[in-house]
Design an enzyme around this catalytic site. Structure first.
Site, PDB file in Angstrom:
ATOM      1  N   ARG A 167       0.834  -1.218   0.000  1.00  0.00           N
ATOM      2  CA  ARG A 167       0.000   0.000   0.000  1.00  0.00           C
ATOM      3  C   ARG A 167       0.869   1.269   0.000  1.00  0.00           C
ATOM      4  O   ARG A 167       0.549   2.255   0.658  1.00  0.00           O
ATOM      5  CB  ARG A 167      -0.922   0.049   1.232  1.00  0.00           C
ATOM      6  CG  ARG A 167      -1.943  -1.052   1.317  1.00  0.00           C
ATOM      7  CD  ARG A 167      -2.948  -1.003   0.171  1.00  0.00           C
ATOM      8  NE  ARG A 167      -4.029  -1.942   0.410  1.00  0.00           N
ATOM      9  CZ  ARG A 167      -3.949  -3.246   0.156  1.00  0.00           C
ATOM     10  NH1 ARG A 167      -2.846  -3.763  -0.349  1.00  0.00           N
ATOM     11  NH2 ARG A 167      -4.987  -4.016   0.405  1.00  0.00           N
ATOM     12  N   SER A 239     -10.309  -1.110   4.057  1.00  0.00           N
ATOM     13  CA  SER A 239      -9.455  -1.361   5.228  1.00  0.00           C
ATOM     14  C   SER A 239      -9.010  -0.023   5.801  1.00  0.00           C
ATOM     15  O   SER A 239      -8.410   0.777   5.092  1.00  0.00           O
ATOM     16  CB  SER A 239      -8.202  -2.136   4.829  1.00  0.00           C
ATOM     17  OG  SER A 239      -8.530  -3.386   4.314  1.00  0.00           O
ATOM     18  N   GLU A 337      -4.363   2.930   7.164  1.00  0.00           N
ATOM     19  CA  GLU A 337      -4.067   2.760   5.746  1.00  0.00           C
ATOM     20  C   GLU A 337      -4.672   3.914   4.963  1.00  0.00           C
ATOM     21  O   GLU A 337      -4.168   4.290   3.908  1.00  0.00           O
ATOM     22  CB  GLU A 337      -4.655   1.416   5.276  1.00  0.00           C
ATOM     23  CG  GLU A 337      -4.125   0.920   3.965  1.00  0.00           C
ATOM     24  CD  GLU A 337      -5.196   0.702   2.938  1.00  0.00           C
ATOM     25  OE1 GLU A 337      -5.011   1.175   1.806  1.00  0.00           O
ATOM     26  OE2 GLU A 337      -6.221   0.078   3.255  1.00  0.00           O
TER      27      GLU A 337
HETATM   28  N1  EPU Z   1     -10.034 -11.724  10.291  1.00  0.00           N
HETATM   29  C1  EPU Z   1     -10.636 -11.883  11.514  1.00  0.00           C
HETATM   30  N2  EPU Z   1     -11.499 -10.909  11.938  1.00  0.00           N
HETATM   31  C2  EPU Z   1     -11.775  -9.821  11.195  1.00  0.00           C
HETATM   32  C3  EPU Z   1     -11.143  -9.665   9.954  1.00  0.00           C
HETATM   33  C4  EPU Z   1     -10.268 -10.629   9.505  1.00  0.00           C
HETATM   34  O1  EPU Z   1     -10.424 -12.853  12.212  1.00  0.00           O
HETATM   35  O2  EPU Z   1     -12.572  -9.000  11.643  1.00  0.00           O
HETATM   36  C5  EPU Z   1      -9.141 -12.793   9.791  1.00  0.00           C
HETATM   37  C6  EPU Z   1      -9.805 -13.581   8.666  1.00  0.00           C
HETATM   38  O3  EPU Z   1     -10.565 -14.625   9.149  1.00  0.00           O
HETATM   39  C7  EPU Z   1      -8.627 -14.062   7.864  1.00  0.00           C
HETATM   40  C8  EPU Z   1      -7.603 -12.945   8.044  1.00  0.00           C
HETATM   41  O4  EPU Z   1      -7.996 -12.223   9.187  1.00  0.00           O
HETATM   42  O5  EPU Z   1      -8.103 -15.222   8.419  1.00  0.00           O
HETATM   43  C9  EPU Z   1      -7.478 -12.060   6.826  1.00  0.00           C
HETATM   44  O6  EPU Z   1      -8.738 -11.475   6.510  1.00  0.00           O
HETATM   45  P1  EPU Z   1      -9.098 -11.047   4.994  1.00  0.00           P
HETATM   46  O7  EPU Z   1      -8.807 -12.146   4.055  1.00  0.00           O
HETATM   47  O8  EPU Z   1     -10.458 -10.477   5.017  1.00  0.00           O
HETATM   48  O9  EPU Z   1      -8.026  -9.957   4.605  1.00  0.00           O
HETATM   49  P2  EPU Z   1      -7.382  -8.744   5.406  1.00  0.00           P
HETATM   50  O10 EPU Z   1      -5.956  -9.080   5.673  1.00  0.00           O
HETATM   51  O11 EPU Z   1      -8.229  -8.376   6.556  1.00  0.00           O
HETATM   52  C10 EPU Z   1      -6.470  -7.592   3.229  1.00  0.00           C
HETATM   53  C11 EPU Z   1      -6.520  -6.249   2.574  1.00  0.00           C
HETATM   54  C12 EPU Z   1      -7.864  -6.038   1.894  1.00  0.00           C
HETATM   55  C13 EPU Z   1      -8.036  -7.150   0.854  1.00  0.00           C
HETATM   56  C14 EPU Z   1      -7.982  -8.494   1.560  1.00  0.00           C
HETATM   57  C15 EPU Z   1      -8.053  -9.661   0.622  1.00  0.00           C
HETATM   58  C16 EPU Z   1      -5.082  -4.765   3.836  1.00  0.00           C
HETATM   59  C17 EPU Z   1      -4.996  -3.587   4.750  1.00  0.00           C
HETATM   60  N3  EPU Z   1      -6.303  -5.188   3.539  1.00  0.00           N
HETATM   61  O12 EPU Z   1      -7.432  -7.604   4.285  1.00  0.00           O
HETATM   62  O13 EPU Z   1      -7.812  -4.788   1.211  1.00  0.00           O
HETATM   63  O14 EPU Z   1      -9.273  -7.013   0.186  1.00  0.00           O
HETATM   64  O15 EPU Z   1      -6.713  -8.606   2.279  1.00  0.00           O
HETATM   65  O16 EPU Z   1      -6.898  -9.736  -0.120  1.00  0.00           O
HETATM   66  O17 EPU Z   1      -4.045  -5.267   3.415  1.00  0.00           O
HETATM   67  C18 EPU Z   1      -8.302  -2.463   1.406  1.00  0.00           C
HETATM   68  O18 EPU Z   1      -7.084  -2.266   1.282  1.00  0.00           O
HETATM   69  O19 EPU Z   1      -9.127  -1.509   1.535  1.00  0.00           O
HETATM   70  C19 EPU Z   1      -8.790  -3.833   1.436  1.00  0.00           C
HETATM   71  C20 EPU Z   1     -10.073  -4.112   1.661  1.00  0.00           C
END
Ligand code: EPU
Length: 341
Positions: A167, A239, A337
């Site tokens: 990012r 995010s 972010e």
């Molecule tokens: N999780 C939880 N609780 C929550 C949220 C997530 O336990 O409330 C756990 C999920 O179960 C999973 C892990 O955390 O095991 C990762 O969650 P997720 O796949 O939803 O991805 P993220 O790491 O929370 C990132 C990006 C998103 C992108 C997703 C999918 C960042 C800051 N965010 O989120 O990007 O869509 O991966 O690739 O890196 C954005 O930048 O605006 C955005 C939405």
């Protein structure tokens, strides 16, 4: 065509749905128009207070903006080079990124489909280095076209000079942040069928379906819709926080207490892991936590939402509480972010 409005409402210009004003708001649809704005007597000499926005999907106005907000409507998706293996596309910074993905998918050009349904414009995607499901915008980039607001000359920034990171890019940092406005992005997409389905539940979402580019896009659109709030109904900026990178020692300590903590490898660094901030926030008991009109989103704690008439102060204070609570519980510092203006 250009428009210059003073004391302009920013409601409708930010996906958080925050109702603040900017001293001056300008729109342009060509590089010539942008130059006209920058040399206008209202604007000249005040360049330090300029912020060029896209769809406003990754910003939080922390109050009225004492400066100049610019928005570009430079459009166009053009194939500027093509061979048997792929295409080179020049995309105007004002094109809605998801419409570019939809166009690429309908033409069976591979590489952008995992970045489906991310709000925002293409210029902002290049600044922010948007990423999802194992794909990152920076990996598609060939070069970025900018207008240097100091010299009023156009420049071409090669991918290797964009300093793409998680990012992050040169366009987010001083001095480029103050002097480069992205006008177009040149990206390369492949004609060879190849997919990246390893991340999260993408594979599972495709079970029983033929693996085609259209089906991959549909699966990603569905996964995002199930987890992330629709900003046209509930204000948010995706995010709100970045996923923090911590040492493997600290990770092992946390894992001993919380065996189900997810983690991702950090490319090129075995001593570090990235952990999902959403998981940390949820495990602080903050799921659904509300402060005034701001709330930690129930289905994905990484997202802060405007649950109803949130003031900028509500969101900033909620963000501070989340950061503090995660620090106290896990000794991990998470950081926003979104760009806070
Ligand atoms: N999780 C939880 N609780 C929550 C949220 C997530 O336990 O409330 C756990 C999920 O179960 C999973 C892990 O955390 O095991 C990762 O969650 P997720 O796949 O939803 O991805 P993220 O790491 O929370 C990132 C990006 C998103 C992108 C997703 C999918 C960042 C800051 N965010 O989120 O990007 O869509 O991966 O690739 O890196 C954005 O930048 O605006 C955005 C939405």
């Amino acid at each position: 065509m250009i428009t210059i409005t003073t004391n302009a409402s920013m409601l409708g210009r930010n996906t958080f749905g925050i109702d603040v004003k900017a001293n001056i708001f300008c729109e342009y649809n060509s590089i010539e128009g942008l130059k006209m704005i920058l040399t206008n007597e209202l604007i000249e000499g005040r360049k330090h207070q300029i912020w060029n926005i896209g769809q406003g999907s990754n910003i939080l106005f922390s109050g009225d903006f004492d400066g100049i907000i610019l928005h570009g409507n430079i459009k166009g998706i053009d194939i500027i080079d093509e061979n048997d293996s792929g295409v080179t596309l020049r995309v105007g910074a004002g094109e809605i990124w998801d419409e570019v993905v939809e166009w690429a998918v309908s033409n069976e050009f591979y590489g952008a489909e995992n970045l489906s349904a991310i709000p925002g414009e293409t210029g902002a995607a290049a600044v922010q280095n948007i990423g999802a499901y194992g794909a990152e915008f920076g990996n598609l980039v060939d070069y970025v076209e900018v207008l240097n607001t100091g010299t009023l000359e156009t420049e071409t920034i090669a991918k290797s000079d964009c300093r793409y990171g998680y990012r992050d890019s040169i366009f987010k940092h001083h001095p480029a942040k103050l002097s480069y406005i992205v006008t177009a992005v040149v990206i390369k997409l492949s004609k060879q069928k190849s997919f990246n389905l390893e991340y999260g539940n993408v594979k599972a979402a495709l079970e029983g379906k033929e693996i085609t580019i259209a089906n991959v896009r549909n699966a990603i659109v569905d996964i995002r819709a199930s987890k992330l709030p629709d900003w046209t109904k509930t204000g948010n900026a995706g995010s709100f926080f970045k996923n923090p990178v911590i040492s493997t020692e600290q990770f092992e300590d946390i894992k001993a207490k919380y065996p189900n903590i997810p983690s991702y490898k950090v490319a090129g660094d075995d001593g570090k892991v990235k952990v999902p901030a959403g998981w940390l926030i949820e495990n602080c008991g903050l799921k659904g936590f509300r402060l005034g009109g701001a709330q930690v989103y129930e289905k994905q704690c990484l997202v802060l939402v405007n649950a109803g008439n949130a003031s900028p102060k509500d969101i900033v204070e909620l963000s501070d509480i989340v950061i503090r609570t995660v620090k106290e519980k896990f000794d991990i510092e998470i950081s926003p972010e979104v760009n806070i203006l």
